[in-house]
Design an enzyme around this catalytic site. Structure first.
Site, PDB file in Angstrom:
ATOM      1  CE1 TYR A 169      -3.451  -2.464  -0.149  1.00 25.71           C
ATOM      2  CE2 TYR A 169      -2.832  -3.513   2.342  1.00 25.71           C
ATOM      3  CZ  TYR A 169      -3.665  -3.437   1.073  1.00 25.71           C
ATOM      4  OH  TYR A 169      -4.266  -4.493   0.936  1.00 25.71           O
ATOM      5  CB  CYS A 327      -6.815 -21.074  10.650  1.00 25.93           C
ATOM      6  SG  CYS A 327      -6.753 -20.551   9.041  1.00 25.93           S
TER       7      CYS A 327
END
Length: 362
Positions: A169, A327
């Site tokens: 970013y 997960c």
């Protein structure tokens, strides 16, 4: 597990353990106007209720033109403060502090003419992104947007902000000399874009408001990440949350015998160079691993993302010696699309069937 459950203080913010829920964007709940939904509020309430020590709210955009997805949460206008304050109030009522990550996507944005320190193009998720070199005026406009966003965060009641300085970013693009090839002061001093934002925020918010950064450990190499961290510490940054920087334009390395992710090694090396709190992240899946990383690297906090989105009670269950869940690293994250479809959550619920007191907050 002693160290994992020791308290930590950053300025006046008291954190009851070393478990941080880092910024994880909830793609399923946003709206195009960037305003908070009730699902956002309940999500963060449940994370706090699970006894997480600190929450850093997901990447929240400082400028409508800097979104990473169309329905990203926003903090670019005053009207958004009310909804953001509802998140803060919900989390604080559960006894948990919350920072907000403020963000501009830069060349990783949606489409059109994308902001970047230099002319630059790359493929992200199979889509070609083309960035145009920002003018000095455009740079200052975005810096002002970050500053205004931090002031809104303070008004909304957040305990602090985290500048998003990694993951391809805009702020990350300025740090990286393989992306930022400017011939002006922002190319000569690549940390200046972030430093000027930090200075401006500190002039506008109270002294006890926390300002930290998520920083690329390899930007593009480890020595660069360490140098950026040292400069930011001198400028008054309050904590450094170390992750990967501009993937594809970096050179992450760690000793072959280091047992964890390379960016955790970078966090350890940055911690040796600075005195402010340092957070480590990436692939930290269970309490034993979290404890070992704290002891092995001497970092101050561990970021638990996947574990907590599977099990809001991860911290509480870790403290009490229960199964924290797992997960499954699905190829396509179902939680991002609809949290109720998360396979890890389903398995944990099945394992806890009949134990109502443990599943109320899942």
């Amino acid at each position: 597990m002693k160290k994992l459950f020791e308290p930590l203080q950053i300025k006046k913010v008291k954190i009851k353990n070393r478990i941080c829920f880092p910024p994880v964007v909830c793609y399923a709940w946003g709206t195009e106007d960037g305003y908070v939904t009730q699902e956002n509020v309940e999500h963060y309430r449940n994370v706090a209720k699970g006894q997480t020590g600190l929450i850093i709210q997901e990447a929240t955009c400082v400028d409508r033109s800097g979104k990473l997805v169309s329905n990203q949460l926003g903090i670019w206008e005053d009207g958004q403060i009310k909804g953001l304050s509802e998140i803060v109030d919900a989390v604080h009522k559960e006894g948990c502090p919350i920072f907000i990550q403020i963000h501009h996507a830069g060349v990783s944005g949606l489409d059109g003419e994308l902001a970047c320190p230099s002319d630059y193009s790359f493929y992200k998720d199979g889509v070609k992104k083309i960035g145009k070199e920002m003018t000095a005026e455009e740079i200052h406009k975005v810096q002002q947007a970050f500053t205004d966003a931090a002031v809104r965060a303070w008004k909304a009641g957040y305990d602090g902000v985290e500048l998003h300085g990694c993951h391809q970013y805009l702020m990350c693009e300025f740090f990286n000399r393989w992306v930022n090839r400017r011939q002006d002061v922002y190319g000569e001093h690549r940390e200046l874009f972030a430093v000027e934002i930090l200075r401006a925020i500190k002039e506008k918010v109270p002294e006890d408001f926390v300002v930290g950064i998520r920083l690329g450990g390899f930007e593009p190499r480890l020595e660069d990440g360490i140098r950026h961290a040292e400069i930011l510490e001198k400028e008054g940054i309050d904590f450094i949350d170390v992750s990967y920087g501009f993937s594809g334009e970096d050179d992450p390395k760690a000793p072959v015998d280091f047992p964890y992710e390379k960016c955790i090694y970078a966090a350890a090396q940055i911690k040796r160079a600075v005195s402010v709190p340092v957070f480590a992240v990436n692939g930290i899946t269970d309490p034993e691993m979290a404890q070992d990383i704290l002891e092995r690297t001497d970092v101050d906090m561990v970021d638990i993302a996947r574990g907590i989105i599977v099990n809001y009670n991860w911290a509480k269950d870790a403290m009490e010696g229960r199964d924290t869940g797992k997960c499954l690293h699905c190829r396509r994250c179902l939680w991002c699309e609809n949290p109720d479809t998360c396979t890890g959550r389903k398995i944990l619920r099945k394992n806890l069937q009949g134990k109502k007191e443990f599943i109320d907050n899942l």
